[in-house]
Scaffold this motif. Structure first.
Motif: not given
Length: 205
Positions: A3, A58, A61-65
């Motif tokens: 990340s 970030y 979107w809290k996570t890359p997924d």
């Protein structure tokens, strides 16, 4: 999936906030998935390509997924034009050719790359894959049910079985053999599915 690091050399022009920023980030995510694959995708690489700072990503979107899911579903959640020419052969040719056109775009290739990777073990991505393909089948089912109503296919023909048979040779080439797929591929898939249905083999299991 990392990340924070990336080897990408791409850098997009700076973008603003809101819808323009989201569109740039989601397009960059699809491009990164297509070029590097899910395992090598990084937030930094997406940010660089999109022309935004990674902290902007970030914040949204809290996570890359979550970013990957949003990028892929955004490309495939639009309504699919369902052909209604009055003849099943013509409807299916349009449908099969449309499938090939969709899955050979950068977004389509990114989807295939992602769902065939280890990413699919993640519950959220597995659910995304199931939802996308189930939605495609649900939208296309009227092509089969209308053909049954017109007497072009046996009454017991199951739409899901029919559409699976139609799509199978296309996905086999896309996923396993990497052979070219074109309108001739689509037309052969239609012929196979119609022959199987008219032989009475595509009924509900």
């Amino acid at each position: 999936m990392e990340s924070v690091t990336s080897s990408t050399a791409h850098r997009g022009p700076a973008v603003g906030r809101g819808a323009k920023m989201r569109a740039a980030v989601l397009a960059a995510t699809v491009a990164e998935l297509t070029e590097t694959g899910y395992a090598a995708l990084t937030v930094e690489g997406v940010a660089q390509r999109a022309g935004v700072h990674k902290t902007t990503i970030y914040r949204n979107w809290k996570t890359p997924d979550a970013l990957v899911i949003d990028a892929l579903t955004g490309h495939f959640a639009t309504d699919i034009p369902i052909p209604d020419t009055g003849a099943v052969d013509d409807d299916l040719r349009v449908l099969a050719r449309s499938l090939i056109a969709t899955m050979t775009t950068p977004a389509g290739r990114a989807l295939l790359t992602t769902v065939l990777s280890d990413a699919v073990r993640l519950p959220a991505l597995a659910a995304m894959k199931s939802a996308l393909f189930e939605d495609r089948f649900r939208r296309a089912a009227p092509v089969v049910t209308r053909a049954v109503a017109r007497g072009e296919l046996p009454a017991a023909t199951d739409p899901a079985e029919f559409l699976t048979t139609l799509a199978a040779p296309i996905y086999f080439r896309l996923v396993f053999t990497a052979e070219p797929v074109d309108e001739a591929t689509a037309d052969r898939a239609v012929a196979v599915a119609l022959a199987a249905a008219r032989a009475g083999t595509l009924t509900a299991l």
